[in-house]
Design an enzyme around this catalytic site. Structure first.
Site, PDB file in Angstrom:
ATOM      1  N   ARG A  97       0.843  -1.198   0.000  1.00 11.01           N
ATOM      2  CA  ARG A  97       0.000   0.000   0.000  1.00 11.01           C
ATOM      3  C   ARG A  97       0.881   1.253   0.000  1.00 11.01           C
ATOM      4  NH1 ARG A  97      -5.169   1.607  -1.142  1.00 11.01           N
ATOM      5  NH2 ARG A  97      -6.183   2.720   0.531  1.00 11.01           N
ATOM      6  N   THR A 133      -6.748  -0.600  -8.553  1.00  9.57           N
ATOM      7  CA  THR A 133      -7.960  -1.204  -8.506  1.00  9.57           C
ATOM      8  C   THR A 133      -8.361  -1.640  -9.823  1.00  9.57           C
ATOM      9  OG1 THR A 133      -8.645   0.686  -7.306  1.00  9.57           O
ATOM     10  CG2 THR A 133     -10.153  -1.053  -7.615  1.00  9.57           C
ATOM     11  N   THR A 174      -4.112  -0.762  -7.292  1.00 17.16           N
ATOM     12  CA  THR A 174      -4.910   0.398  -7.689  1.00 17.16           C
ATOM     13  C   THR A 174      -4.102   1.689  -7.747  1.00 17.16           C
ATOM     14  OG1 THR A 174      -6.950   1.603  -7.123  1.00 17.16           O
ATOM     15  CG2 THR A 174      -5.560   0.944  -5.303  1.00 17.16           C
ATOM     16  N   ASN A 199      -6.297   4.141  -7.146  1.00 18.44           N
ATOM     17  CA  ASN A 199      -7.515   4.659  -6.531  1.00 18.44           C
ATOM     18  C   ASN A 199      -8.520   5.011  -7.623  1.00 18.44           C
ATOM     19  OD1 ASN A 199      -9.322   5.176  -4.544  1.00 18.44           O
ATOM     20  ND2 ASN A 199      -8.627   7.250  -4.143  1.00 18.44           N
ATOM     21  N   ASP A 237      -8.136   8.185   0.226  1.00 21.18           N
ATOM     22  CA  ASP A 237      -8.636   7.088   1.078  1.00 21.18           C
ATOM     23  C   ASP A 237      -8.454   7.387   2.563  1.00 21.18           C
ATOM     24  OD1 ASP A 237      -9.806   5.419  -0.736  1.00 21.18           O
ATOM     25  OD2 ASP A 237      -8.115   4.060  -0.945  1.00 21.18           O
ATOM     26  N   SER A 280      -7.845   0.892   3.287  1.00 22.47           N
ATOM     27  CA  SER A 280      -8.311   0.380   1.999  1.00 22.47           C
ATOM     28  C   SER A 280      -9.500  -0.554   2.188  1.00 22.47           C
ATOM     29  CB  SER A 280      -7.164  -0.385   1.335  1.00 22.47           C
ATOM     30  OG  SER A 280      -7.616  -1.038   0.171  1.00 22.47           O
ATOM     31  N   SER A 281     -10.211  -0.808   1.093  1.00 23.63           N
ATOM     32  CA  SER A 281     -11.267  -1.828   1.085  1.00 23.63           C
ATOM     33  C   SER A 281     -10.856  -3.040   0.266  1.00 23.63           C
ATOM     34  CB  SER A 281     -12.552  -1.258   0.483  1.00 23.63           C
ATOM     35  OG  SER A 281     -12.997  -0.150   1.210  1.00 23.63           O
ATOM     36  N   GLY A 327     -13.455  -1.663  -7.071  1.00 20.28           N
ATOM     37  CA  GLY A 327     -14.782  -1.100  -6.811  1.00 20.28           C
ATOM     38  C   GLY A 327     -14.883  -0.239  -5.572  1.00 20.28           C
ATOM     39  N   GLY A 328     -13.747   0.258  -5.065  1.00 21.27           N
ATOM     40  CA  GLY A 328     -13.805   1.147  -3.890  1.00 21.27           C
ATOM     41  C   GLY A 328     -14.522   0.461  -2.738  1.00 21.27           C
TER      42      GLY A 328
HETATM   43  O1  DON Z   1      -8.033   0.994  -1.496  1.00 27.43           O
HETATM   44  C1  DON Z   1      -9.192   1.176  -1.764  1.00 27.43           C
HETATM   45  O2  DON Z   1     -10.118   0.701  -1.138  1.00 27.43           O
HETATM   46  C2  DON Z   1      -9.546   2.032  -2.971  1.00 27.43           C
HETATM   47  N1  DON Z   1      -8.482   2.975  -3.221  1.00 27.43           N
HETATM   48  C3  DON Z   1      -9.805   1.146  -4.140  1.00 27.43           C
HETATM   49  C4  DON Z   1     -10.211   1.909  -5.356  1.00 27.43           C
HETATM   50  C5  DON Z   1     -10.964   1.131  -6.334  1.00 27.43           C
HETATM   51  O3  DON Z   1     -11.267  -0.009  -6.157  1.00 27.43           O
HETATM   52  C6  DON Z   1     -11.361   1.854  -7.544  1.00 27.43           C
HETATM   53  N2  DON Z   1     -11.943   0.964  -8.482  1.00 27.43           N
HETATM   54  N3  DON Z   1     -13.005   0.928  -8.898  1.00 27.43           N
END
Ligand code: DON
Length: 580
Positions: free
Chosen positions: A99, A390, A408, A410, A432, A461-462, A482-483
């Site tokens: 990360r 991501t 990702t 982001n 984030d 993060s997710s 997918g955030g």
């Molecule tokens: O780390 C995370 O949770 C986010 N930065 C992930 C971003 C993400 O999945 C964007 N994609 N659709």
């Protein structure tokens, strides 16, 4: 809606597995030896060639990662970071945290205006939005520990793709056109990604500056990115755009090996990412809570199933907002959050006939359970030490080693800022962090002090790269972008296979929904729930918001006869490449 009270459970499972979507392909690509599933056909091909030439899953991972940085520039990266779950053929697991970190000169209120209000543009675009990238160090660490092929060999496919170019897909052309003005604002129109103002399917994307950076990484390893010419170019971009990352930040960056989280779910072991991702904790909490309360009426996309999942999700995301952050900087009560008695205490206020308004749901007292002895020691939160150790891609090699990686920038194209002369995009991962407790980030996710900005800290993060075992053997490799929806997409995909009897491809294609505590509505993909189910859920007090497709899950299932079935998400250009 068929009533499953009157038919045996196994018939109900067959009914829903076969009937949930007549258009769905029954099985994904099948291979007898090895499988690579990534977001882009070229990257999947690169991974398969590495495996064909004798490389293992770690070798394929490195080659795929760098290839994605070239052929999938909106998320594949060297300027971002990510997480890896590794499971060896012998069942030893490890978790690698690459990360991004906040620069040393970052400070708590750096994204607030003088009145103390968040200024989202600062954490979303440009140099200040970028964390110190972790991907290159992550690949080096993974390769050192598990790789078998020469580092140089693994960089060659990506270098060739950057130098010669590759034909972009229709989706990529549309994407580059959509983002043209924002990319041009930061980089002018001389960069590879902005060289044309209108892209068409099949146009060749060549990236000579990126090729030169990849050659430095090929020749000099870590120093090809974190020192020398690349570091100089990053520092220059930072100075030009008022960013904070300097050569010392780059020199000091290092990824971290962490102990993966282990939980159980219906006689399966689920292995996922610990903090600073919230993914593993939240996924194991959801599975634990669901397992306690799901009845035979909780069939695929039934009102009971959706209701129960949503009720679990609002509680888990309330915990996420309060407790989760970088474990190197704050105390994260992981044991408490996963303690069986804690999950039980979070599950039983749920009423099946009424939605709980999120305004009345708050985080639980996980600290109290953090030091409590385990009453059922092997059920959840069994921290197993590995013997020595991501966009999402899933790989299983011919020996049975498996790797699950989510990585990702982001947002799509990250901070939109390309490092001039180095040809790669910087992330906007600083978004984030919780810019201010109670203020949502770009995914609407809330955070608290645990996820406040601090120098050298990793943002929450997710991302949820996950591996599932059954009876000590590999069963599934799964993950998605997918955030904030990553966690619930992985949750649904696992249930689709283990509870609803779907094939891997069906499980990936199945429509998704999402709830994250606040805002208090169920996000749905188009046509994800039928009108009778939505009516019943509305009567229980739920509200809905339709949104664009949720996630792009890439997964692999080990079939009972040992063959591998891929699940490649048709929401993107995701592609499986198998080896027989
Ligand atoms: O780390 C995370 O949770 C986010 N930065 C992930 C971003 C993400 O999945 C964007 N994609 N659709």
């Amino acid at each position: 809606m068929p009533c499953c009270r009157t038919i045996p459970l196994f018939l109900a499972v067959l009914w829903f597995a076969a009937g949930y979507d007549c258009q769905a392909q029954q099985r994904g690509a099948i291979a007898t030896k090895a499988m690579v599933v990534t977001a882009h056909p070229e990257a999947s091909r690169v991974g398969r060639e590495i495996l064909r030439n004798g490389g293992n899953a770690a070798d394929a991972m490195v080659a795929v990662h760098f290839a994605l940085a070239v052929v999938y520039p909106n998320a594949g990266n060297i300027g971002g970071g990510g997480f890896m779950i590794w499971r060896s053929m012998k069942g030893e697991c490890s978790a690698l945290d690459f990360r991004e970190k906040a620069p040393r000169r970052a400070w708590r209120d750096m994204f607030l205006d003088s009145a103390g209000n968040p200024v989202p543009s600062l954490s979303l675009e440009g140099a200040l939005a970028a964390g110190v990238p972790g991907s290159v160090d992550g690949m080096i660490q993974a390769h050192k520990r598990y790789g078998t092929m020469k580092w140089r060999t693994l960089l060659e496919p990506a270098i060739a793709l950057a130098q010669r170019g590759f034909p972009i897909t229709a989706k990529q052309a549309a994407d580059l056109n959509e983002f043209h003005s924002r990319l041009a604002k930061w980089n002018g129109t001389e960069q590879a990604l902005t060289a044309r103002s209108v892209w068409h399917q099949g146009d060749t994307l060549r990236q000579p500056d990126l090729a030169a950076t990849l050659i430095r990484i090929r020749n000099n390893g870590r120093n090809g990115f974190y020192a020398g010419e690349t570091a100089r170019l990053i520092e220059t971009a930072m100075k030009q755009h008022n960013g904070l990352i300097d050569k010392t930040d780059l020199a000091q960056y290092s990824s971290r090996w962490r102990t993966p989280l282990h939980g159980t779910y219906r006689n399966h072991t689920v292995i996922s990412m610990p903090p600073p991702s919230s993914g593993g904790v939240a996924l194991l909490q959801l599975l634990s809570m669901w397992e306690r309360r799901a009845t035979k009426d909780c069939t695929f996309h039934s009102a009971d199933a959706v209701h129960l999942m949503v009720e679990c999700e609002r509680r888990v995301y309330a915990d996420r907002a309060k407790w989760l952050g970088d474990p190197d900087a704050v105390r994260v009560p992981v044991r408490g959050l996963l303690h069986p008695a804690y999950c039980e205490s979070r599950t039983y206020p749920i009423r099946m006939n009424r939605a709980t308004p999120s305004s009345t749901v708050t985080f639980g007292n996980a600290i109290e359970f953090d030091t409590m002895p385990q009453q059922q020691p092997n059920r959840i939160d069994k921290m197993r030490r590995e013997s020595e150790q991501t966009t999402h891609y899933s790989i299983v090699d011919g020996s049975g080693n498996a790797v699950s990686v989510t990585t990702t920038l982001n947002a799509s194209y990250g901070s939109k800022l390309v490092v001039a002369g180095a040809g790669f995009l910087l992330n906007n991962e600083m978004d984030d962090f919780s810019a201010k407790p109670g203020s949502p980030n770009m995914y609407g996710l809330l955070g608290s002090e645990a996820n406040a900005v601090a120098p050298g800290k990793r943002m929450l993060s997710s991302m949820t790269p996950t591996v599932v075992e059954k009876d000590g053997a590999l069963k599934m490799v799964v993950g998605t972008p997918g955030g904030g929806t990553i966690i619930t997409s992985v949750f649904q995909t696992i249930l689709n296979v283990l509870d609803f009897g779907m094939t891997m491809q069906q499980a990936v294609e199945a429509k998704r929904f999402h709830h994250q505590w606040l805002p208090d509505w169920i996000y749905t993909e188009e046509n994800s729930l039928d009108s009778a189910t939505m009516l019943e859920l509305s009567k229980r007090g739920h509200t809905f918001k339709q949104r664009e497709p949720i996630g792009r899950v890439d997964a692999i299932l080990v079939l009972p006869d040992g063959r591998l079935e891929a699940g490649a998400d048709p929401r993107g250009d995701d592609t499986a490449a198998g080896l027989d």
